[in-house]
Write an enzyme that holds these catalytic residues in place. Structure first.
Site, PDB file in Angstrom:
ATOM      1  N   ARG A   3       5.452   4.097   1.893  1.00 16.84           N
ATOM      2  CA  ARG A   3       5.084   5.506   2.112  1.00 16.84           C
ATOM      3  C   ARG A   3       6.283   6.438   1.976  1.00 16.84           C
ATOM      4  O   ARG A   3       6.425   7.408   2.695  1.00 16.84           O
ATOM      5  CB  ARG A   3       4.389   5.710   3.479  1.00 16.84           C
ATOM      6  CG  ARG A   3       3.223   4.806   3.755  1.00 16.84           C
ATOM      7  CD  ARG A   3       2.085   4.896   2.727  1.00 16.84           C
ATOM      8  NE  ARG A   3       1.014   3.985   3.107  1.00 16.84           N
ATOM      9  CZ  ARG A   3       0.886   2.750   2.602  1.00 16.84           C
ATOM     10  NH1 ARG A   3       1.743   2.296   1.681  1.00 16.84           N
ATOM     11  NH2 ARG A   3      -0.108   1.989   2.992  1.00 16.84           N
ATOM     12  N   ARG A   4       7.143   6.067   1.044  1.00 21.48           N
ATOM     13  CA  ARG A   4       8.261   6.964   0.698  1.00 21.48           C
ATOM     14  C   ARG A   4       8.224   7.312  -0.789  1.00 21.48           C
ATOM     15  O   ARG A   4       9.223   7.718  -1.365  1.00 21.48           O
ATOM     16  CB  ARG A   4       9.595   6.297   1.048  1.00 21.48           C
ATOM     17  CG  ARG A   4       9.791   6.120   2.551  1.00 21.48           C
ATOM     18  CD  ARG A   4      11.274   5.981   2.841  1.00 21.48           C
ATOM     19  NE  ARG A   4      11.588   4.665   3.339  1.00 21.48           N
ATOM     20  CZ  ARG A   4      12.822   4.171   3.437  1.00 21.48           C
ATOM     21  NH1 ARG A   4      13.851   4.881   3.017  1.00 21.48           N
ATOM     22  NH2 ARG A   4      13.038   2.972   3.922  1.00 21.48           N
ATOM     23  N   PHE A  34      -5.145 -11.479 -12.651  1.00 21.19           N
ATOM     24  CA  PHE A  34      -3.750 -11.319 -13.076  1.00 21.19           C
ATOM     25  C   PHE A  34      -3.013 -10.410 -12.128  1.00 21.19           C
ATOM     26  O   PHE A  34      -3.616  -9.796 -11.259  1.00 21.19           O
ATOM     27  CB  PHE A  34      -3.646 -10.810 -14.514  1.00 21.19           C
ATOM     28  CG  PHE A  34      -4.372  -9.502 -14.780  1.00 21.19           C
ATOM     29  CD1 PHE A  34      -3.705  -8.279 -14.679  1.00 21.19           C
ATOM     30  CD2 PHE A  34      -5.718  -9.484 -15.123  1.00 21.19           C
ATOM     31  CE1 PHE A  34      -4.371  -7.081 -14.929  1.00 21.19           C
ATOM     32  CE2 PHE A  34      -6.399  -8.292 -15.384  1.00 21.19           C
ATOM     33  CZ  PHE A  34      -5.717  -7.086 -15.282  1.00 21.19           C
ATOM     34  N   VAL A  67       5.490  -2.960  -2.411  1.00 10.64           N
ATOM     35  CA  VAL A  67       6.623  -2.238  -1.820  1.00 10.64           C
ATOM     36  C   VAL A  67       6.859  -2.842  -0.444  1.00 10.64           C
ATOM     37  O   VAL A  67       5.896  -3.081   0.308  1.00 10.64           O
ATOM     38  CB  VAL A  67       6.329  -0.721  -1.715  1.00 10.64           C
ATOM     39  CG1 VAL A  67       7.407  -0.007  -0.919  1.00 10.64           C
ATOM     40  CG2 VAL A  67       6.223  -0.106  -3.112  1.00 10.64           C
ATOM     41  N   SER A  77      -5.560  -4.554  -4.921  1.00 18.02           N
ATOM     42  CA  SER A  77      -5.710  -5.221  -3.629  1.00 18.02           C
ATOM     43  C   SER A  77      -6.582  -4.383  -2.701  1.00 18.02           C
ATOM     44  O   SER A  77      -7.338  -4.904  -1.895  1.00 18.02           O
ATOM     45  CB  SER A  77      -4.342  -5.436  -2.976  1.00 18.02           C
ATOM     46  OG  SER A  77      -3.713  -4.172  -2.770  1.00 18.02           O
ATOM     47  N   GLU A  78      -6.453  -3.049  -2.835  1.00 24.60           N
ATOM     48  CA  GLU A  78      -7.260  -2.130  -2.031  1.00 24.60           C
ATOM     49  C   GLU A  78      -7.721  -1.019  -2.967  1.00 24.60           C
ATOM     50  O   GLU A  78      -6.924  -0.477  -3.744  1.00 24.60           O
ATOM     51  CB  GLU A  78      -6.443  -1.526  -0.903  1.00 24.60           C
ATOM     52  CG  GLU A  78      -5.998  -2.540   0.145  1.00 24.60           C
ATOM     53  CD  GLU A  78      -5.346  -1.844   1.333  1.00 24.60           C
ATOM     54  OE1 GLU A  78      -6.055  -1.496   2.278  1.00 24.60           O
ATOM     55  OE2 GLU A  78      -4.123  -1.628   1.273  1.00 24.60           O
ATOM     56  N   TYR A 131      -5.293   3.279  -6.390  1.00 25.21           N
ATOM     57  CA  TYR A 131      -4.905   3.635  -7.762  1.00 25.21           C
ATOM     58  C   TYR A 131      -5.590   4.852  -8.379  1.00 25.21           C
ATOM     59  O   TYR A 131      -5.173   5.310  -9.442  1.00 25.21           O
ATOM     60  CB  TYR A 131      -5.080   2.415  -8.672  1.00 25.21           C
ATOM     61  CG  TYR A 131      -4.084   1.320  -8.333  1.00 25.21           C
ATOM     62  CD1 TYR A 131      -2.776   1.403  -8.779  1.00 25.21           C
ATOM     63  CD2 TYR A 131      -4.439   0.240  -7.536  1.00 25.21           C
ATOM     64  CE1 TYR A 131      -1.851   0.420  -8.463  1.00 25.21           C
ATOM     65  CE2 TYR A 131      -3.521  -0.745  -7.204  1.00 25.21           C
ATOM     66  CZ  TYR A 131      -2.229  -0.658  -7.668  1.00 25.21           C
ATOM     67  OH  TYR A 131      -1.313  -1.620  -7.340  1.00 25.21           O
ATOM     68  N   LEU A 166       5.980   3.496  -4.804  1.00 22.27           N
ATOM     69  CA  LEU A 166       4.895   3.116  -5.714  1.00 22.27           C
ATOM     70  C   LEU A 166       4.642   4.248  -6.721  1.00 22.27           C
ATOM     71  O   LEU A 166       4.497   4.003  -7.922  1.00 22.27           O
ATOM     72  CB  LEU A 166       3.608   2.808  -4.939  1.00 22.27           C
ATOM     73  CG  LEU A 166       2.396   2.533  -5.844  1.00 22.27           C
ATOM     74  CD1 LEU A 166       2.597   1.271  -6.655  1.00 22.27           C
ATOM     75  CD2 LEU A 166       1.113   2.448  -5.042  1.00 22.27           C
ATOM     76  N   THR A 167       4.600   5.461  -6.232  1.00 21.86           N
ATOM     77  CA  THR A 167       4.328   6.603  -7.117  1.00 21.86           C
ATOM     78  C   THR A 167       5.373   6.667  -8.233  1.00 21.86           C
ATOM     79  O   THR A 167       5.018   6.835  -9.410  1.00 21.86           O
ATOM     80  CB  THR A 167       4.340   7.915  -6.300  1.00 21.86           C
ATOM     81  OG1 THR A 167       3.436   7.749  -5.194  1.00 21.86           O
ATOM     82  CG2 THR A 167       3.919   9.102  -7.133  1.00 21.86           C
TER      83      THR A 167
HETATM   84  C1  LIG Z   1       0.196  -0.438  -1.789  1.00 22.45           C
HETATM   85  C2  LIG Z   1       1.720  -0.234  -1.758  1.00 22.45           C
HETATM   86  C3  LIG Z   1       2.280  -0.779  -3.058  1.00 22.45           C
HETATM   87  C4  LIG Z   1       1.978   1.281  -1.642  1.00 22.45           C
HETATM   88  O1  LIG Z   1       3.376   1.549  -1.846  1.00 22.45           O
HETATM   89  P1  LIG Z   1       4.065   2.883  -1.282  1.00 22.45           P
HETATM   90  O2  LIG Z   1       5.429   2.953  -1.866  1.00 22.45           O
HETATM   91  O3  LIG Z   1       3.916   2.917   0.176  1.00 22.45           O
HETATM   92  O4  LIG Z   1       3.153   4.028  -1.938  1.00 22.45           O
HETATM   93  P2  LIG Z   1       3.548   5.569  -2.041  1.00 22.45           P
HETATM   94  O5  LIG Z   1       4.495   5.929  -0.954  1.00 22.45           O
HETATM   95  O6  LIG Z   1       3.988   5.888  -3.431  1.00 22.45           O
HETATM   96  O7  LIG Z   1       2.130   6.224  -1.772  1.00 22.45           O
HETATM   97  C5  LIG Z   1       1.520   7.182  -2.591  1.00 22.45           C
HETATM   98  C6  LIG Z   1       0.283   7.708  -1.895  1.00 22.45           C
HETATM   99  O8  LIG Z   1      -0.685   6.648  -1.802  1.00 22.45           O
HETATM  100  C7  LIG Z   1      -1.061   6.448  -0.444  1.00 22.45           C
HETATM  101  N1  LIG Z   1      -1.191   5.005  -0.253  1.00 22.45           N
HETATM  102  C8  LIG Z   1      -0.420   4.051  -0.809  1.00 22.45           C
HETATM  103  N2  LIG Z   1      -0.835   2.836  -0.419  1.00 22.45           N
HETATM  104  C9  LIG Z   1      -1.897   3.034   0.359  1.00 22.45           C
HETATM  105  C10 LIG Z   1      -2.760   2.154   1.064  1.00 22.45           C
HETATM  106  N3  LIG Z   1      -2.568   0.799   1.003  1.00 22.45           N
HETATM  107  N4  LIG Z   1      -3.754   2.683   1.789  1.00 22.45           N
HETATM  108  C11 LIG Z   1      -3.924   4.030   1.842  1.00 22.45           C
HETATM  109  N5  LIG Z   1      -3.139   4.910   1.191  1.00 22.45           N
HETATM  110  C12 LIG Z   1      -2.140   4.418   0.474  1.00 22.45           C
HETATM  111  C13 LIG Z   1       0.094   7.012   0.363  1.00 22.45           C
HETATM  112  O9  LIG Z   1      -0.316   7.375   1.652  1.00 22.45           O
HETATM  113  C14 LIG Z   1       0.512   8.186  -0.480  1.00 22.45           C
HETATM  114  O10 LIG Z   1      -0.419   9.255  -0.254  1.00 22.45           O
HETATM  115  P3  LIG Z   1       0.063  10.777  -0.314  1.00 22.45           P
HETATM  116  O11 LIG Z   1       0.535  11.007  -1.731  1.00 22.45           O
HETATM  117  O12 LIG Z   1      -1.190  11.519   0.013  1.00 22.45           O
HETATM  118  O13 LIG Z   1       1.148  10.900   0.670  1.00 22.45           O
HETATM  119  C15 LIG Z   1       2.377  -0.965  -0.555  1.00 22.45           C
HETATM  120  O14 LIG Z   1       1.838  -0.446   0.622  1.00 22.45           O
HETATM  121  C16 LIG Z   1       2.192  -2.466  -0.578  1.00 22.45           C
HETATM  122  O15 LIG Z   1       3.014  -3.177  -1.108  1.00 22.45           O
HETATM  123  N6  LIG Z   1       1.084  -2.983   0.017  1.00 22.45           N
HETATM  124  C17 LIG Z   1       0.868  -4.409   0.125  1.00 22.45           C
HETATM  125  C18 LIG Z   1       0.720  -5.099  -1.247  1.00 22.45           C
HETATM  126  C19 LIG Z   1      -0.342  -4.452  -2.105  1.00 22.45           C
HETATM  127  O16 LIG Z   1      -1.456  -4.193  -1.677  1.00 22.45           O
HETATM  128  N7  LIG Z   1       0.027  -4.178  -3.383  1.00 22.45           N
HETATM  129  C20 LIG Z   1      -0.872  -3.612  -4.378  1.00 22.45           C
HETATM  130  C21 LIG Z   1      -1.302  -4.733  -5.263  1.00 22.45           C
HETATM  131  S1  LIG Z   1      -2.618  -4.281  -6.344  1.00 22.45           S
END
Ligand SMILES: CC(C)(COP(=O)(O)OP(=O)(O)OC[C@H]1O[C@@H](n2cnc3c(N)ncnc32)[C@H](O)[C@@H]1OP(=O)(O)O)[C@@H](O)C(=O)NCCC(=O)NCCS
Length: 410
Positions: free
Chosen positions: A90-91, A410, A84, A118-119, A123, A94-95
């Site tokens: 954080r909007r 992958f 994202v 990645s972290e 998930y 992803l959810t």
């Molecule tokens: C990880 C990522 C996809 C999250 O997307 P997002 O749209 O911000 O996620 P959401 O808003 O749907 O978050 C859902 C919940 O997860 C939590 N969350 C999401 N990503 C998180 C992170 N990296 N660390 C901690 N908490 C996280 C949010 O705080 C939120 O918590 P809440 O429900 O208690 O408020 C985005 O931050 C990103 O692209 N990161 C860099 C690339 C990456 O790591 N991708 C994953 C590859 S496996």
């Protein structure tokens, strides 16, 4: 919360995916990367979130065959390319993408989804559990003597890329069908892998290939590795980086490691994504020389259809268990299920019987491939033993040796 359209990309929109993903991960895909990415992607499974015409979120999937205990195969969605944009994080994007994607996986009849995270904080909330672990290892080959000689009637042979492209896929495919946690590799995957783009080398050389052949000349194992040249004060200390190692038979395994440990001018051999029960330690005369530098999570598993997933694998011993599963994110896996299973068969169906164990769908995913014991999760308060003796029974049934592991990123 603003809502963003989520749908599969059209072909002419596809480059929005690597671009958005690249920004999130901090790299700029080259034209070649873009082309390789598109060739490997399944377009109808490449979801994007749109803000107007800009791609602001991405989540793809591969249609994998996953090997599960009992050397059986099950269809699994291999979730990939999740990102994202920083401007939109954080909007809830992803959810929303996860919900849409998991519903799609269920519609396709795949009983589970798998991914590499990645972290590891991301998930669990979507019902994924930590299913396989891996080790990063390092050894100074100058301390790589074996405790016992290896009686190998075969030989190691170095291959150029063209020859490797004809031999490696077949050897890998036979092996991955035997090894729980492994997934299939498509022809396009091999194509991109063997192109060996600069972006994958991280300062190392191009790939070198060595294959093990039996006395009859049949390829039955291989290693692909890079060399990072290191010289200090005129002394050699190259790093040999193992990229892919396939050797199921113990003699082939020993011969392949002997080959690696005997490479001249080397100061270290390193490998990432190795199994947590790496037999090398038991080959070495000086086992402490093999250092585990990282132990981490590798595959995460999200079960959608409990009866289909649990009856697809086989179990180490015979037994019966009633599992009460909670699926807070989707509800799809919520229910009480009776499992009757053993080394040669398994059946699982909804039941009204009293539960033996209660757990979340994520924790069922953690147990699924046999890499973790229910009793370990219970010690962390994650599995509730409702019937005395059920934990020990679950441990004996679910845990598998060797530990499951996946050799494909992958
Ligand atoms: C990880 C990522 C996809 C999250 O997307 P997002 O749209 O911000 O996620 P959401 O808003 O749907 O978050 C859902 C919940 O997860 C939590 N969350 C999401 N990503 C998180 C992170 N990296 N660390 C901690 N908490 C996280 C949010 O705080 C939120 O918590 P809440 O429900 O208690 O408020 C985005 O931050 C990103 O692209 N990161 C860099 C690339 C990456 O790591 N991708 C994953 C590859 S496996």
């Amino acid at each position: 919360m603003a809502s963003f359209e989520i749908r599969p990309l059209d072909e002419d929109e596809f480059e929005g995916l690597p671009n958005a993903f690249g920004v999130a991960f901090g790299f700029q895909p080259s034209e070649q990367d873009m082309a390789d990415w598109q060739a490997g992607a399944e377009l109808d499974r490449s979801l994007a979130a749109f803000d107007g015409d800009q791609v602001v979120g991405t989540a793809g999937a591969f249609s994998f065959e996953l090997t599960v205990p009992g050397a059986r195969q099950v269809a699994a969605a291999g979730v990939t390319a999740v990102s994202v944009r920083t401007t939109h994080k954080r909007r809830g994007i992803l959810t929303s993408m996860m919900r849409r994607q998991l519903e799609d996986v269920a519609q396709r009849g795949e009983p589970l989804a798998i991914l590499l995270a990645s972290e590891s904080v991301i998930y669990g909330r979507f019902g994924y559990g930590l299913a396989t672990s891996h080790d990063a290892i390092e050894i100074d080959p100058r301390h790589g003597a074996f405790a016992r000689p290896v009686d190998d009637r075969g030989r190691m042979r170095q291959l150029e890329k063209d020859a490797a492209s004809k031999v490696l896929p077949g050897v890998f495919d036979a092996s991955r069908k035997r090894n729980p946690g492994d997934v299939n590799r498509t022809a396009t995957w091999w194509d991109t892998y063997l192109k060996d783009p600069e972006s994958r080398r991280q300062g190392g050389s191009g790939l070198f290939f060595a294959v093990h052949e039996s006395a009859k000349g049949k390829a039955d194992g291989y290693v692909a590795y890079r060399v990072k040249n290191e010289w200090r004060h005129g002394l050699p200390g190259n790093e040999i980086r193992i990229d892919d190692l396939v050797a199921d038979d113990p003699t082939v395994y020993a011969a392949t490691w002997r080959y690696l440990l005997d490479i001249d001018l080397a100061g270290s051999i390193t490998a990432w994504g190795r199994p947590v029960d790496e037999p090398l330690r038991w080959l070495l005369a000086d086992p402490r020389r093999l250092r585990t530098t990282v132990t981490g999570d590798f595959l995460w598993a999200r079960i959608l259809d409990v009866p289909a997933a649990l009856s697809a694998r086989h179990y180490t011993v015979h037994g019966d268990l009633v599992l009460e599963v909670t699926d807070e994110f989707l509800g799809r896996a919520t229910g009480r299920f009776a499992l009757t299973a053993g080394p040669d068969s398994a059946s699982c169906a909804p039941t009204k019987k009293k539960a033996d164990l209660a757990l979340s769908v994520a924790d069922l995913g953690a147990l699924y491939l046999g890499g973790h014991a229910a009793s370990t999760l219970a010690r962390a308060g994650r599995v509730d033993e409702k019937t005395k003796g059920a934990l020990a029974r679950a441990d004996a049934m679910f845990v598998t040796h060797p530990a499951p592991y996946c050799r494909t990123g992958f």
